[in-house]
Design a protein around this motif. Structure first.
Motif, PDB file in Angstrom:
ATOM      1  N   GLN A  26      45.909  32.105  33.668  1.00  0.00           N
ATOM      2  CA  GLN A  26      46.967  32.656  34.020  1.00  0.00           C
ATOM      3  C   GLN A  26      48.004  33.215  33.025  1.00  0.00           C
ATOM      4  OE1 GLN A  26      50.424  30.870  34.472  1.00  0.00           O
ATOM      5  NE2 GLN A  26      51.069  32.692  35.415  1.00  0.00           N
ATOM      6  N   ASN A  27      47.713  31.667  31.652  1.00  0.00           N
ATOM      7  CA  ASN A  27      48.195  31.746  30.555  1.00  0.00           C
ATOM      8  C   ASN A  27      47.756  32.226  29.028  1.00  0.00           C
ATOM      9  OD1 ASN A  27      49.745  30.202  31.532  1.00  0.00           O
ATOM     10  ND2 ASN A  27      48.754  28.508  31.147  1.00  0.00           N
ATOM     11  N   ASN A  28      46.519  33.842  30.074  1.00  0.00           N
ATOM     12  CA  ASN A  28      45.185  34.286  28.920  1.00  0.00           C
ATOM     13  C   ASN A  28      45.260  33.539  27.646  1.00  0.00           C
ATOM     14  OD1 ASN A  28      43.353  36.300  28.069  1.00  0.00           O
ATOM     15  ND2 ASN A  28      45.833  37.979  27.637  1.00  0.00           N
ATOM     16  N   SER A  29      45.154  32.255  27.441  1.00  0.00           N
ATOM     17  CA  SER A  29      44.480  31.477  26.792  1.00  0.00           C
ATOM     18  C   SER A  29      42.870  31.922  26.138  1.00  0.00           C
ATOM     19  CB  SER A  29      43.879  30.098  27.354  1.00  0.00           C
ATOM     20  OG  SER A  29      45.408  29.529  27.398  1.00  0.00           O
ATOM     21  N   PHE A  30      41.991  33.278  27.233  1.00  0.00           N
ATOM     22  CA  PHE A  30      41.286  33.823  26.429  1.00  0.00           C
ATOM     23  C   PHE A  30      41.662  34.318  25.398  1.00  0.00           C
ATOM     24  CE2 PHE A  30      39.918  31.937  30.752  1.00  0.00           C
ATOM     25  CZ  PHE A  30      39.530  31.173  30.842  1.00  0.00           C
ATOM     26  N   GLY A  31      42.481  35.493  25.047  1.00  0.00           N
ATOM     27  CA  GLY A  31      42.623  36.303  24.438  1.00  0.00           C
ATOM     28  C   GLY A  31      42.008  37.116  24.723  1.00  0.00           C
ATOM     29  N   PHE A  32      42.243  38.085  25.779  1.00  0.00           N
ATOM     30  CA  PHE A  32      41.786  38.652  26.527  1.00  0.00           C
ATOM     31  C   PHE A  32      42.787  39.807  26.161  1.00  0.00           C
ATOM     32  CE2 PHE A  32      38.745  36.048  28.966  1.00  0.00           C
ATOM     33  CZ  PHE A  32      37.661  36.365  28.109  1.00  0.00           C
ATOM     34  N   ALA A  33      42.943  40.919  26.509  1.00  0.00           N
ATOM     35  CA  ALA A  33      43.969  42.496  26.344  1.00  0.00           C
ATOM     36  C   ALA A  33      44.240  42.150  27.574  1.00  0.00           C
ATOM     37  CB  ALA A  33      42.404  43.581  26.098  1.00  0.00           C
ATOM     38  N   PRO A  34      45.704  41.950  27.609  1.00  0.00           N
ATOM     39  CA  PRO A  34      46.596  42.049  29.074  1.00  0.00           C
ATOM     40  C   PRO A  34      46.460  42.716  29.997  1.00  0.00           C
ATOM     41  CG  PRO A  34      47.900  42.346  26.552  1.00  0.00           C
ATOM     42  CD  PRO A  34      46.360  42.548  26.605  1.00  0.00           C
ATOM     43  N   GLU A  35      45.944  44.360  29.890  1.00  0.00           N
ATOM     44  CA  GLU A  35      45.442  45.107  30.936  1.00  0.00           C
ATOM     45  C   GLU A  35      43.742  44.414  31.779  1.00  0.00           C
ATOM     46  OE1 GLU A  35      43.726  47.492  27.147  1.00  0.00           O
ATOM     47  OE2 GLU A  35      45.641  45.605  27.667  1.00  0.00           O
ATOM     48  N   ASN A  36      43.488  44.051  31.330  1.00  0.00           N
ATOM     49  CA  ASN A  36      42.078  42.720  31.629  1.00  0.00           C
ATOM     50  C   ASN A  36      42.287  42.169  32.365  1.00  0.00           C
ATOM     51  OD1 ASN A  36      40.726  45.302  30.496  1.00  0.00           O
ATOM     52  ND2 ASN A  36      40.188  43.664  28.870  1.00  0.00           N
ATOM     53  N   ILE A  37      43.189  41.234  32.083  1.00  0.00           N
ATOM     54  CA  ILE A  37      43.874  40.150  32.827  1.00  0.00           C
ATOM     55  C   ILE A  37      44.676  40.590  33.593  1.00  0.00           C
ATOM     56  CG2 ILE A  37      45.547  38.332  33.087  1.00  0.00           C
ATOM     57  CD1 ILE A  37      43.393  37.358  31.030  1.00  0.00           C
ATOM     58  N   ASN A  38      45.509  41.702  33.455  1.00  0.00           N
ATOM     59  CA  ASN A  38      46.581  41.738  34.626  1.00  0.00           C
ATOM     60  C   ASN A  38      45.039  42.493  36.281  1.00  0.00           C
ATOM     61  OD1 ASN A  38      48.608  41.197  33.343  1.00  0.00           O
ATOM     62  ND2 ASN A  38      49.030  43.546  32.589  1.00  0.00           N
ATOM     63  N   ALA A  39      44.183  43.294  35.385  1.00  0.00           N
ATOM     64  CA  ALA A  39      43.689  43.956  36.661  1.00  0.00           C
ATOM     65  C   ALA A  39      42.373  42.551  37.135  1.00  0.00           C
ATOM     66  CB  ALA A  39      42.254  44.672  35.650  1.00  0.00           C
ATOM     67  N   VAL A  40      42.441  41.293  36.918  1.00  0.00           N
ATOM     68  CA  VAL A  40      41.856  40.660  37.666  1.00  0.00           C
ATOM     69  C   VAL A  40      42.615  39.698  38.471  1.00  0.00           C
ATOM     70  CG1 VAL A  40      40.957  37.734  37.477  1.00  0.00           C
ATOM     71  CG2 VAL A  40      39.727  39.676  35.122  1.00  0.00           C
ATOM     72  N   LYS A  41      43.890  39.828  38.017  1.00  0.00           N
ATOM     73  CA  LYS A  41      45.106  39.428  39.231  1.00  0.00           C
ATOM     74  C   LYS A  41      44.984  40.243  39.363  1.00  0.00           C
ATOM     75  CE  LYS A  41      48.068  36.641  35.856  1.00  0.00           C
ATOM     76  NZ  LYS A  41      49.077  35.867  34.685  1.00  0.00           N
ATOM     77  N   ASP A  42      45.164  41.141  39.464  1.00  0.00           N
ATOM     78  CA  ASP A  42      45.455  42.530  41.141  1.00  0.00           C
ATOM     79  C   ASP A  42      44.699  41.996  41.869  1.00  0.00           C
ATOM     80  OD1 ASP A  42      48.022  43.862  39.717  1.00  0.00           O
ATOM     81  OD2 ASP A  42      47.274  44.875  38.885  1.00  0.00           O
ATOM     82  N   ALA A  43      43.197  41.713  41.906  1.00  0.00           N
ATOM     83  CA  ALA A  43      41.833  42.153  42.456  1.00  0.00           C
ATOM     84  C   ALA A  43      42.417  40.834  43.190  1.00  0.00           C
ATOM     85  CB  ALA A  43      41.438  41.939  41.425  1.00  0.00           C
ATOM     86  N   ILE A  44      42.056  39.719  42.561  1.00  0.00           N
ATOM     87  CA  ILE A  44      42.652  38.128  44.037  1.00  0.00           C
ATOM     88  C   ILE A  44      44.119  38.122  44.431  1.00  0.00           C
ATOM     89  CG2 ILE A  44      40.879  37.356  42.271  1.00  0.00           C
ATOM     90  CD1 ILE A  44      43.158  35.333  40.918  1.00  0.00           C
ATOM     91  N   ASP A  50      59.436  36.968  48.980  1.00  0.00           N
ATOM     92  CA  ASP A  50      60.595  36.987  48.097  1.00  0.00           C
ATOM     93  C   ASP A  50      60.863  35.503  47.666  1.00  0.00           C
ATOM     94  OD1 ASP A  50      61.688  39.340  49.484  1.00  0.00           O
ATOM     95  OD2 ASP A  50      62.654  37.830  50.799  1.00  0.00           O
ATOM     96  N   THR A  51      59.951  34.804  47.765  1.00  0.00           N
ATOM     97  CA  THR A  51      59.841  33.468  46.831  1.00  0.00           C
ATOM     98  C   THR A  51      58.999  33.392  46.386  1.00  0.00           C
ATOM     99  OG1 THR A  51      58.391  32.614  48.768  1.00  0.00           O
ATOM    100  CG2 THR A  51      60.773  32.469  48.970  1.00  0.00           C
ATOM    101  N   GLY A  52      56.951  34.147  46.302  1.00  0.00           N
ATOM    102  CA  GLY A  52      55.925  34.558  45.339  1.00  0.00           C
ATOM    103  C   GLY A  52      55.602  35.522  45.036  1.00  0.00           C
ATOM    104  N   THR A  53      54.283  34.831  44.747  1.00  0.00           N
ATOM    105  CA  THR A  53      52.806  35.433  44.913  1.00  0.00           C
ATOM    106  C   THR A  53      52.029  34.922  45.133  1.00  0.00           C
ATOM    107  OG1 THR A  53      54.132  37.195  43.692  1.00  0.00           O
ATOM    108  CG2 THR A  53      51.314  37.373  44.259  1.00  0.00           C
ATOM    109  N   LEU A  54      51.246  34.889  46.069  1.00  0.00           N
ATOM    110  CA  LEU A  54      49.776  34.018  45.773  1.00  0.00           C
ATOM    111  C   LEU A  54      48.168  34.567  45.752  1.00  0.00           C
ATOM    112  CD1 LEU A  54      48.489  31.330  47.583  1.00  0.00           C
ATOM    113  CD2 LEU A  54      48.517  33.191  49.227  1.00  0.00           C
ATOM    114  N   TYR A  55      47.993  33.900  44.767  1.00  0.00           N
ATOM    115  CA  TYR A  55      47.061  34.739  43.872  1.00  0.00           C
ATOM    116  C   TYR A  55      45.842  33.206  45.143  1.00  0.00           C
ATOM    117  CZ  TYR A  55      49.306  37.069  41.155  1.00  0.00           C
ATOM    118  OH  TYR A  55      51.034  38.026  40.444  1.00  0.00           O
ATOM    119  N   GLY A  56      44.389  34.121  44.516  1.00  0.00           N
ATOM    120  CA  GLY A  56      42.982  32.956  45.077  1.00  0.00           C
ATOM    121  C   GLY A  56      42.363  34.238  45.504  1.00  0.00           C
TER     122      GLY A  56
END
Length: 118
Positions: A26-44, A50-56
């Motif tokens: 979530q914090n991208n501590s790995f230093g991966f390209a932001p688009e790759n992190i976002n792709a993983v987040k989109d997948a989960i 209105d209150t937030g987003t659930l990933y899992g």
């Protein structure tokens, strides 16, 4: 089975390690390209409101045809906080990712962190 190596082998991961991994993702501590992190987040991404987003992500470990190891890991992003969770259940049978999800969602609801949309 390659898809269950993280649940049923000597490479088992603890719930605390799961949360640590999710935090780094979530914090991208790995230093991966932001688009790759976002792709993983989109997948989960499971749900948004209105209150937030659930990933899992769920997982179920089977031994001799019985569901013995159920997982539900993820996090919730709200406007003012991020809540990480990892639920692992073990039993002789019926320990599924779906059951781990039900337990997690009940706890998150009881804590007023996430209320499932009906």
């Amino acid at each position: 089975d390659f898809s269950s190596y993280w649940m049923e082998s000597s490479l088992e991961i603890s719930p605390i390690e799961q949360v640590e991994l999710l935090t780094k993702l979530q914090n991208n501590s790995f230093g991966f390209a932001p688009e790759n992190i976002n792709a993983v987040k989109d997948a989960i991404r499971l749900s948004s409101s209105d209150t937030g987003t659930l990933y899992g992500k769920t997982g179920t470990g089977r031994v001799n045809g019985q569901d013995v190891n159920g997982w539900f890991i993820g996090y919730i992003e709200t406007a003012d906080n991020t809540y990480f969770f990892a639920t692992n259940i073990s039993a002789d049978s019926d320990a599924t990712g779906g059951n781990a999800t039900e337990i997690t969602m009940s706890i998150l609801s009881d804590m007023n962190i996430w209320v499932s949309q009906k």
